[in-house]
Design a protein around this motif. Structure first.
Motif, PDB file in Angstrom:
ATOM      1  N   SER A   7      -1.803   2.282  11.609  1.00 16.61           N
ATOM      2  CA  SER A   7      -1.171   1.608  10.484  1.00 16.61           C
ATOM      3  C   SER A   7      -1.026   0.106  10.765  1.00 16.61           C
ATOM      4  CB  SER A   7       0.202   2.247  10.266  1.00 16.61           C
ATOM      5  OG  SER A   7       0.809   1.705   9.152  1.00 16.61           O
ATOM      6  N   VAL A  67       5.634  -3.829   3.259  1.00 18.26           N
ATOM      7  CA  VAL A  67       5.601  -2.389   3.503  1.00 18.26           C
ATOM      8  C   VAL A  67       6.929  -1.815   3.013  1.00 18.26           C
ATOM      9  CG1 VAL A  67       5.589  -0.584   5.278  1.00 18.26           C
ATOM     10  CG2 VAL A  67       4.017  -2.530   5.465  1.00 18.26           C
ATOM     11  N   ARG A 109       0.835  -1.208   0.000  1.00 21.84           N
ATOM     12  CA  ARG A 109       0.000   0.000   0.000  1.00 21.84           C
ATOM     13  C   ARG A 109       0.862   1.247   0.000  1.00 21.84           C
ATOM     14  NH1 ARG A 109       2.456   1.694   4.177  1.00 21.84           N
ATOM     15  NH2 ARG A 109       2.175   0.865   6.230  1.00 21.84           N
ATOM     16  N   ASP A 153      -3.892   8.041   5.512  1.00 19.79           N
ATOM     17  CA  ASP A 153      -3.666   8.081   6.958  1.00 19.79           C
ATOM     18  C   ASP A 153      -4.134   9.453   7.447  1.00 19.79           C
ATOM     19  OD1 ASP A 153      -2.652   5.571   6.664  1.00 19.79           O
ATOM     20  OD2 ASP A 153      -0.589   6.053   7.240  1.00 19.79           O
ATOM     21  N   HIS A 212      11.604   5.823   8.425  1.00 20.65           N
ATOM     22  CA  HIS A 212      10.664   5.049   9.239  1.00 20.65           C
ATOM     23  C   HIS A 212      11.309   3.866   9.960  1.00 20.65           C
ATOM     24  CE1 HIS A 212       6.906   7.021   8.373  1.00 20.65           C
ATOM     25  NE2 HIS A 212       7.203   7.056   7.093  1.00 20.65           N
ATOM     26  N   TYR A 271      -0.622   7.575  13.561  1.00 20.38           N
ATOM     27  CA  TYR A 271      -0.561   6.621  12.455  1.00 20.38           C
ATOM     28  C   TYR A 271       0.233   5.364  12.832  1.00 20.38           C
ATOM     29  CZ  TYR A 271       3.871   5.845  10.382  1.00 20.38           C
ATOM     30  OH  TYR A 271       5.113   5.345  10.150  1.00 20.38           O
ATOM     31  N   ARG A 330       8.799   1.646   2.413  1.00 16.84           N
ATOM     32  CA  ARG A 330       8.676   3.056   2.795  1.00 16.84           C
ATOM     33  C   ARG A 330      10.065   3.632   3.045  1.00 16.84           C
ATOM     34  NH1 ARG A 330       5.758   2.356   8.716  1.00 16.84           N
ATOM     35  NH2 ARG A 330       7.377   1.127   9.715  1.00 16.84           N
ATOM     36  N   ALA A 360       0.534   4.871   1.749  1.00 15.85           N
ATOM     37  CA  ALA A 360      -0.277   5.364   2.863  1.00 15.85           C
ATOM     38  C   ALA A 360       0.054   6.813   3.203  1.00 15.85           C
ATOM     39  CB  ALA A 360      -0.056   4.470   4.079  1.00 15.85           C
ATOM     40  N   PRO A 361      -0.277   7.751   2.304  1.00 14.48           N
ATOM     41  CA  PRO A 361       0.079   9.144   2.595  1.00 14.48           C
ATOM     42  C   PRO A 361      -0.793   9.749   3.695  1.00 14.48           C
ATOM     43  CG  PRO A 361      -1.270   9.039   0.616  1.00 14.48           C
ATOM     44  CD  PRO A 361      -1.027   7.620   1.045  1.00 14.48           C
ATOM     45  N   SER A 362      -0.193  10.653   4.459  1.00 11.30           N
ATOM     46  CA  SER A 362      -0.977  11.475   5.379  1.00 11.30           C
ATOM     47  C   SER A 362      -1.352  12.716   4.570  1.00 11.30           C
ATOM     48  CB  SER A 362      -0.126  11.875   6.581  1.00 11.30           C
ATOM     49  OG  SER A 362       0.358  10.702   7.211  1.00 11.30           O
TER      50      SER A 362
HETATM   51  N1  GLU Z   1       1.315   7.934   6.806  1.00 14.96           N
HETATM   52  C1  GLU Z   1       2.663   7.505   6.938  1.00 14.96           C
HETATM   53  C2  GLU Z   1       3.560   8.480   6.230  1.00 14.96           C
HETATM   54  O1  GLU Z   1       3.103   9.164   5.313  1.00 14.96           O
HETATM   55  C3  GLU Z   1       2.781   6.112   6.374  1.00 14.96           C
HETATM   56  C4  GLU Z   1       4.063   5.432   6.600  1.00 14.96           C
HETATM   57  C5  GLU Z   1       3.961   3.974   6.179  1.00 14.96           C
HETATM   58  O2  GLU Z   1       4.036   3.726   4.977  1.00 14.96           O
HETATM   59  O3  GLU Z   1       3.754   3.124   7.000  1.00 14.96           O
HETATM   60  O4  GLU Z   1       4.686   8.658   6.572  1.00 14.96           O
END
Ligand code: GLU
Length: 457
Positions: free
Chosen positions: A200, A212, A6, A42, A218, A196, A214, A8-10
């Motif tokens: 998440s 995942v 996925r 998110d 992270h 998140y 990213r 998963a943008p904020s």
């Molecule tokens: N919402 C988080 C971000 O934008 C998602 C991080 C992830 O992919 O788990 O940094």
């Protein structure tokens, strides 16, 4: 196992080249493995998440051709988060804390002054019944922390010890994070909204996300989240942390986000597949080349090809790549865009100029050179008058230029640059540009005659 990943943008701002890269890498990974690519907003941050950014992100993804199999909004899943939080509360793994940001800050400073690591001291777990009752009576609202599994004794043992969480990273190989060096992370804010980090994990587990991918920023979160997956009795997905982009001057890309938003690249007229190709290949062991199709990028992509060092992003390199792509575009791919700009000339004009463009909209400049008034550069009147006398009769075609220049050469003895440059300058007003044999017939005999006399036409 079906691969499911996925993006998963904020939705707290516009997406830029750095964060769209995460979407692209996940998308290509899914395409390569015949998997599913999900888009998850998110959007639990009530202050900062905005509907306009949700829309903008959807638009960017659609433009880039990153179509999601499913779209999910975290803001519509509060009941699931509540359920998961309650289960952890019952087991004492999520606990209420009442410190204000100021109190925490003072405590951190004291710890630092005493040479201690500035991690949360779990004071909330040491509050007496009486103290808790006072806090409730004051109407203080708690925030909630996840109790990291970094102690060795029974529940009363609050002293963190070195506790390594390990995983085999798709990009970086074996990785570990020491939970003993971290504060118990806040999972629920005082206003009841979820962070998140927590939501998440609930979602990734429930949606059966297998991978995942990213940014490397992270990595610490991953240590925390793996322990959260385990606390919830679920198996963590496979993680991969890609390198981040830095600006050509070595500084963090985030300083210049405005001009590098996907929206602004689109408005600049860049090709979507040039942006995708660049983002997919930068910082990998593959050459940065334009790919017209997702399929060829997907077959090339492997997380293990990503370098672990940051990758330098240079907007000029992206434009150069865009140019390479434009040089190969057929007329059909651009005819609507040209028409919208008022550029005519059909296939012949496009084929004459495309090799000189960085973005399709640069065609307008050459359309104006062919059709509108330009300022001819005239340095040698006598030479140009002679050239004018020798112009072949209409109709002109792509042989006319060589016939004409042979005649001029025969009469004047000029050759090479001395022959071609004065003609190019007079006819186009510029030192370089499309091949003269192709644009000469497009300019046409009437304008050519005027320009050879230094007249704007
Ligand atoms: N919402 C988080 C971000 O934008 C998602 C991080 C992830 O992919 O788990 O940094």
């Amino acid at each position: 196992m079906t691969v499911k990943a996925r993006f998963a943008p904020s939705p707290t701002g516009l997406v830029h080249v750095g964060n769209i890269r995460t979407a692209i890498l996940n998308y290509l990974f899914c395409r390569k493995h015949d998997g599913q690519f999900w888009l998850r907003f998110d959007d639990t941050d009530r202050e900062r998440a905005k509907e306009e950014f949700v829309e903008a992100i959807r638009e960017d993804l659609a433009w880039l051709g990153l179509s999601a199999d499913e779209e999910v909004r975290q803001s519509s899943r509060t009941a699931q988060y509540e359920l998961a939080a309650n289960q952890l509360r019952e087991r004492g793994l999520l606990y209420a804390c009442y410190e204000t940001p100021d109190e925490l800050d003072r405590r951190r400073k004291r710890q630092l002054a005493r040479g201690l690591p500035p991690i949360y001291d779990r004071a909330a777990l040491k509050l007496s019944e009486q103290e808790l009752a006072t806090l409730h009576a004051e109407g203080r609202k708690p925030h909630w922390r996840f109790r990291l599994p970094n102690t060795v004794g029974d529940a009363a043992d609050l002293e963190p010890k070195q506790t390594l969480v390990k995983w085999d990273d798709l990009v970086r190989g074996p990785q570990s994070v020491d939970l003993g060096s971290l504060s118990d992370p806040v999972m629920i804010r005082e206003d009841g909204s979820y962070l998140y980090t927590f939501t998440s994990v609930v979602d990734d587990a429930e949606m059966e996300i297998t991978h995942v991918i990213r940014g490397e920023d992270h990595t610490t979160n991953t240590g925390v989240q793996i322990s959260l997956f385990e606390a919830m009795g679920t198996t963590p997905p496979t993680f991969g942390h890609h390198n981040l982009l830095i600006a050509a001057d070595g500084k963090a890309l985030s300083k210049r986000l405005g001009s590098l938003s996907i929206q602004s690249l689109r408005e600049e007229g860049l090709e979507a597949m040039a942006v995708v190709s660049h983002a997919a290949l930068i910082g990998t062991s593959d050459a940065i080349e334009p790919h017209a199709e997702m399929a060829s990028l997907a077959s090339l992509f492997s997380p293990s090809k990503l370098s672990s060092a940051p990758a330098r992003f240079d907007p000029a390199e992206l434009r150069g790549l865009n140019g390479k792509m434009v040089h190969e575009l057929g007329f059909d791919a651009v005819k609507e865009r040209l028409a919208a700009m008022g550029v005519g000339g059909g296939d012949a004009f496009w084929m004459a100029v495309r090799g000189n463009l960085e973005v399709v909209s640069d065609a307008l400049k050459w359309w104006n050179v062919v059709n509108a008034d330009i300022v001819p550069v005239v340095e040698d009147d006598a030479f140009l008058s002679k050239a004018a006398e020798l112009l072949p009769e209409d109709p002109w075609d792509d042989q006319t230029w060589s016939q004409w220049t042979s005649l001029i050469k025969g009469e004047t003895g000029a050759k090479g640059k001395a022959l071609f440059m004065p003609l190019r300058l007079a006819l186009t007003g510029a030192k370089s540009g499309p091949e003269m044999q192709l644009i000469l017939p497009l300019i046409g005999s009437a304008r050519v005659k005027q320009r050879l006399q230094g007249q704007t036409a």
